[in-house]
Scaffold this motif. Structure first.
Motif, PDB file in Angstrom:
ATOM      1  N   MET A   1      32.221  39.692 109.236  1.00  0.00           N
ATOM      2  CA  MET A   1      32.969  40.482 108.262  1.00  0.00           C
ATOM      3  C   MET A   1      32.337  41.860 108.120  1.00  0.00           C
ATOM      4  O   MET A   1      31.123  41.993 108.162  1.00  0.00           O
ATOM      5  CB  MET A   1      32.975  39.794 106.898  1.00  0.00           C
ATOM      6  N   GLY A   2      33.163  42.857 107.922  1.00  0.00           N
ATOM      7  CA  GLY A   2      32.665  44.211 107.837  1.00  0.00           C
ATOM      8  C   GLY A   2      33.028  44.869 106.517  1.00  0.00           C
ATOM      9  O   GLY A   2      33.841  44.373 105.750  1.00  0.00           O
ATOM     10  N   PHE A   3      32.412  46.021 106.289  1.00  0.00           N
ATOM     11  CA  PHE A   3      32.660  46.787 105.076  1.00  0.00           C
ATOM     12  C   PHE A   3      32.949  48.236 105.444  1.00  0.00           C
ATOM     13  O   PHE A   3      32.158  49.132 105.153  1.00  0.00           O
ATOM     14  CB  PHE A   3      31.468  46.671 104.120  1.00  0.00           C
ATOM     15  N   PRO A   4      34.082  48.475 106.111  1.00  0.00           N
ATOM     16  CA  PRO A   4      34.413  49.841 106.534  1.00  0.00           C
ATOM     17  C   PRO A   4      34.518  50.763 105.328  1.00  0.00           C
ATOM     18  O   PRO A   4      34.959  50.363 104.248  1.00  0.00           O
ATOM     19  CB  PRO A   4      35.763  49.669 107.234  1.00  0.00           C
ATOM     20  N   GLY A   5      34.089  52.007 105.540  1.00  0.00           N
ATOM     21  CA  GLY A   5      34.188  53.001 104.476  1.00  0.00           C
ATOM     22  C   GLY A   5      33.179  52.820 103.369  1.00  0.00           C
ATOM     23  O   GLY A   5      33.330  53.424 102.305  1.00  0.00           O
ATOM     24  N   THR A   6      32.149  52.003 103.590  1.00  0.00           N
ATOM     25  CA  THR A   6      31.161  51.751 102.544  1.00  0.00           C
ATOM     26  C   THR A   6      29.894  52.567 102.799  1.00  0.00           C
ATOM     27  O   THR A   6      29.376  52.586 103.912  1.00  0.00           O
ATOM     28  CB  THR A   6      30.813  50.249 102.478  1.00  0.00           C
ATOM     29  N   TRP A   7      29.431  53.243 101.747  1.00  0.00           N
ATOM     30  CA  TRP A   7      28.194  54.002 101.783  1.00  0.00           C
ATOM     31  C   TRP A   7      27.207  53.392 100.794  1.00  0.00           C
ATOM     32  O   TRP A   7      27.609  52.841  99.761  1.00  0.00           O
ATOM     33  CB  TRP A   7      28.422  55.471 101.403  1.00  0.00           C
ATOM     34  N   MET A   8      25.912  53.491 101.093  1.00  0.00           N
ATOM     35  CA  MET A   8      24.875  52.973 100.205  1.00  0.00           C
ATOM     36  C   MET A   8      23.673  53.908 100.246  1.00  0.00           C
ATOM     37  O   MET A   8      23.305  54.406 101.317  1.00  0.00           O
ATOM     38  CB  MET A   8      24.455  51.563 100.647  1.00  0.00           C
ATOM     39  N   THR A   9      23.073  54.164  99.107  1.00  0.00           N
ATOM     40  CA  THR A   9      21.850  54.968  99.083  1.00  0.00           C
ATOM     41  C   THR A   9      20.747  54.230  99.837  1.00  0.00           C
ATOM     42  O   THR A   9      20.716  52.998  99.872  1.00  0.00           O
ATOM     43  CB  THR A   9      21.398  55.224  97.636  1.00  0.00           C
ATOM     44  N   GLU A  10      19.832  54.979 100.440  1.00  0.00           N
ATOM     45  CA  GLU A  10      18.733  54.349 101.165  1.00  0.00           C
ATOM     46  C   GLU A  10      17.839  53.539 100.232  1.00  0.00           C
ATOM     47  O   GLU A  10      17.224  52.551 100.641  1.00  0.00           O
ATOM     48  CB  GLU A  10      17.923  55.419 101.898  1.00  0.00           C
ATOM     49  N   SER A  11      17.768  53.942  98.965  1.00  0.00           N
ATOM     50  CA  SER A  11      16.990  53.190  97.978  1.00  0.00           C
ATOM     51  C   SER A  11      17.733  51.938  97.509  1.00  0.00           C
ATOM     52  O   SER A  11      17.170  51.133  96.760  1.00  0.00           O
ATOM     53  CB  SER A  11      16.698  54.069  96.761  1.00  0.00           C
ATOM     54  N   GLU A  12      18.984  51.790  97.951  1.00  0.00           N
ATOM     55  CA  GLU A  12      19.861  50.671  97.574  1.00  0.00           C
ATOM     56  C   GLU A  12      20.105  50.624  96.063  1.00  0.00           C
ATOM     57  O   GLU A  12      20.289  49.564  95.469  1.00  0.00           O
ATOM     58  CB  GLU A  12      19.319  49.341  98.106  1.00  0.00           C
ATOM     59  N   SER A  13      20.134  51.807  95.456  1.00  0.00           N
ATOM     60  CA  SER A  13      20.432  51.887  94.023  1.00  0.00           C
ATOM     61  C   SER A  13      21.915  51.681  93.735  1.00  0.00           C
ATOM     62  O   SER A  13      22.283  51.177  92.670  1.00  0.00           O
ATOM     63  CB  SER A  13      19.999  53.248  93.463  1.00  0.00           C
ATOM     64  N   MET A  14      22.766  52.056  94.685  1.00  0.00           N
ATOM     65  CA  MET A  14      24.213  51.944  94.467  1.00  0.00           C
ATOM     66  C   MET A  14      24.952  51.827  95.793  1.00  0.00           C
ATOM     67  O   MET A  14      24.481  52.285  96.835  1.00  0.00           O
ATOM     68  CB  MET A  14      24.740  53.123  93.647  1.00  0.00           C
ATOM     69  N   VAL A  15      26.118  51.193  95.705  1.00  0.00           N
ATOM     70  CA  VAL A  15      27.010  51.002  96.851  1.00  0.00           C
ATOM     71  C   VAL A  15      28.376  51.569  96.480  1.00  0.00           C
ATOM     72  O   VAL A  15      28.895  51.283  95.391  1.00  0.00           O
ATOM     73  CB  VAL A  15      27.141  49.505  97.213  1.00  0.00           C
ATOM     74  N   TYR A  16      28.969  52.334  97.384  1.00  0.00           N
ATOM     75  CA  TYR A  16      30.220  53.046  97.098  1.00  0.00           C
ATOM     76  C   TYR A  16      31.214  52.810  98.233  1.00  0.00           C
ATOM     77  O   TYR A  16      30.891  53.000  99.395  1.00  0.00           O
ATOM     78  CB  TYR A  16      29.916  54.537  96.939  1.00  0.00           C
ATOM     79  N   ARG A  17      32.411  52.410  97.855  1.00  0.00           N
ATOM     80  CA  ARG A  17      33.494  52.290  98.832  1.00  0.00           C
ATOM     81  C   ARG A  17      34.270  53.603  98.823  1.00  0.00           C
ATOM     82  O   ARG A  17      34.921  53.951  97.838  1.00  0.00           O
ATOM     83  CB  ARG A  17      34.428  51.120  98.469  1.00  0.00           C
ATOM     84  N   VAL A  18      34.172  54.347  99.908  1.00  0.00           N
ATOM     85  CA  VAL A  18      34.820  55.651 100.012  1.00  0.00           C
ATOM     86  C   VAL A  18      36.339  55.488 100.010  1.00  0.00           C
ATOM     87  O   VAL A  18      36.882  54.655 100.736  1.00  0.00           O
ATOM     88  CB  VAL A  18      34.388  56.365 101.310  1.00  0.00           C
ATOM     89  N   VAL A  19      37.016  56.309  99.218  1.00  0.00           N
ATOM     90  CA  VAL A  19      38.475  56.404  99.286  1.00  0.00           C
ATOM     91  C   VAL A  19      38.811  57.873  99.531  1.00  0.00           C
ATOM     92  O   VAL A  19      38.504  58.723  98.688  1.00  0.00           O
ATOM     93  CB  VAL A  19      39.160  55.906  97.995  1.00  0.00           C
ATOM     94  N   PRO A  20      39.399  58.200 100.686  1.00  0.00           N
ATOM     95  CA  PRO A  20      39.678  59.605 101.000  1.00  0.00           C
ATOM     96  C   PRO A  20      40.565  60.263  99.945  1.00  0.00           C
ATOM     97  O   PRO A  20      41.463  59.640  99.388  1.00  0.00           O
ATOM     98  CB  PRO A  20      40.418  59.511 102.345  1.00  0.00           C
ATOM     99  N   LYS A  21      40.289  61.520  99.675  1.00  0.00           N
ATOM    100  CA  LYS A  21      41.016  62.352  98.709  1.00  0.00           C
ATOM    101  C   LYS A  21      40.773  61.917  97.269  1.00  0.00           C
ATOM    102  O   LYS A  21      41.597  62.174  96.394  1.00  0.00           O
ATOM    103  CB  LYS A  21      42.526  62.374  99.000  1.00  0.00           C
ATOM    104  N   CYS A  22      39.639  61.241  97.022  1.00  0.00           N
ATOM    105  CA  CYS A  22      39.308  60.785  95.665  1.00  0.00           C
ATOM    106  C   CYS A  22      37.868  61.171  95.316  1.00  0.00           C
ATOM    107  O   CYS A  22      37.040  60.300  94.995  1.00  0.00           O
ATOM    108  CB  CYS A  22      39.504  59.278  95.531  1.00  0.00           C
ATOM    109  N   ALA A  23      37.553  62.455  95.404  1.00  0.00           N
ATOM    110  CA  ALA A  23      36.238  62.988  95.032  1.00  0.00           C
ATOM    111  C   ALA A  23      35.112  62.424  95.894  1.00  0.00           C
ATOM    112  O   ALA A  23      33.957  62.408  95.477  1.00  0.00           O
ATOM    113  CB  ALA A  23      35.941  62.730  93.549  1.00  0.00           C
ATOM    114  N   CYS A  24      35.416  61.989  97.122  1.00  0.00           N
ATOM    115  CA  CYS A  24      34.399  61.321  97.930  1.00  0.00           C
ATOM    116  C   CYS A  24      33.275  62.265  98.349  1.00  0.00           C
ATOM    117  O   CYS A  24      32.115  61.843  98.466  1.00  0.00           O
ATOM    118  CB  CYS A  24      35.019  60.630  99.150  1.00  0.00           C
ATOM    119  N   SER A  25      33.563  63.553  98.558  1.00  0.00           N
ATOM    120  CA  SER A  25      32.499  64.493  98.941  1.00  0.00           C
ATOM    121  C   SER A  25      31.491  64.667  97.813  1.00  0.00           C
ATOM    122  O   SER A  25      30.273  64.667  98.041  1.00  0.00           O
ATOM    123  CB  SER A  25      33.101  65.848  99.325  1.00  0.00           C
TER     124      SER A  25
END
Length: 272
Positions: A1-25
């Protein structure tokens, strides 16, 4: 199973599912800053280190392990379907991208030929009938999503609920889903619930709108682009987005949510 579009801080403080055109930058830069005490120099989508991204093979194992054990605060951000699809049109269809070329190469010539849209000339700066072209673009969007022709749906106009759902279906659970329209409130709630190596003063963070300036300025208020047929098409495409994230389908002029997001409902309806 995969988690496409998912970003995580290297410190693993938070996990974010990117949604384009929704303040992702902006969200990506906040995550980067929270680990390193500085912003990434450039578009955060181009960052190849300093932030775990599912698209980077070396990031997949730590992201998978974290999401499966629900070790970190997981969140995403959503946006009104009316303003999001308009933004996609002006940025991706009418605009010149940061590489100096049109988005997806032959996409715009295809739209000009098959759907009769205009995009403001070679550089997107010539005057054109924005309303007529946008409504024709909506037909194209409907065709890609309903029939997958003349191409597969693009991530910038496929439904927000579709992006959000992959994280749930593959075993993740959101601790927070907030609105672009109430960004400061939603992002602050995330920061209040996470421990980061560097403190983030949200009031001092600039907004990283990487699409700004790519295309022509919107010449009319949002509601001017949506007649009865356009509203019907938008509802056909984004019905779940309106319902789950509490946006007002009846009034394109109202970009604000009309109620609170029910996280249990989102997980139940998108987790099939």
């Amino acid at each position: 199973m995969g988690f496409p579009g998912t970003w995580m801080t290297e410190s693993e403080s938070m996990v974010y599912r990117v949604v384009p055109k929704c303040a992702c930058s902006t969200i990506g830069q906040i995550m980067y800053y929270s680990d390193h005490g500085r912003f990434f120099d450039g578009d955060i989508h181009d960052a190849e280190d300093g932030l775990h991204k599912w698209a980077r093979e070396e990031s997949q194992a730590p992201i998978r392990a974290n999401v499966k054990t629900r070790s970190s605060y997981a969140f995403t951000c959503v946006r009104n379907p009316y303003t999001r699809i308009l933004s996609s049109f002006f940025d991706k269809i009418c605009g010149i991208q940061r590489n100096g070329r049109r988005y997806r190469g032959n996409l715009v010539p295809l739209l000009i030929q098959k759907y009769g849209i205009e995009v403001g000339g070679e550089d997107g700066r010539e005057p054109f009938d924005q309303v007529r072209s946008f409504r024709r673009f909506l037909l194209f969007v409907r065709d890609t999503i309903r029939w997958r022709r003349p191409m597969e749906p693009d991530i910038h106009w496929s439904a927000v609920s579709g992006h959000v759902s992959t994280f749930i279906v593959n075993g993740g659970r959101y601790d927070s889903i907030f609105w672009t329209e109430r960004f400061d409130e939603g992002m602050q709630a995330v920061l209040d619930r996470t421990r980061t190596p560097h403190r983030v003063d949200l009031a001092a963070i600039p907004r990283f709108n990487e699409s700004e300036g790519h295309g022509p300025k919107r010449a009319h208020p949002v509601e001017a682009y949506f007649d009865d047929l356009s509203m019907h098409l938008v509802y056909e495409i984004y019905k779940r987005d309106f319902e789950l994230f509490r946006y007002d389908f009846e009034n394109p002029a109202n970009k604000m949510p009309t109620g609170e997001i029910d996280l249990d409902e989102v997980h139940a309806k998108l987790g099939d």
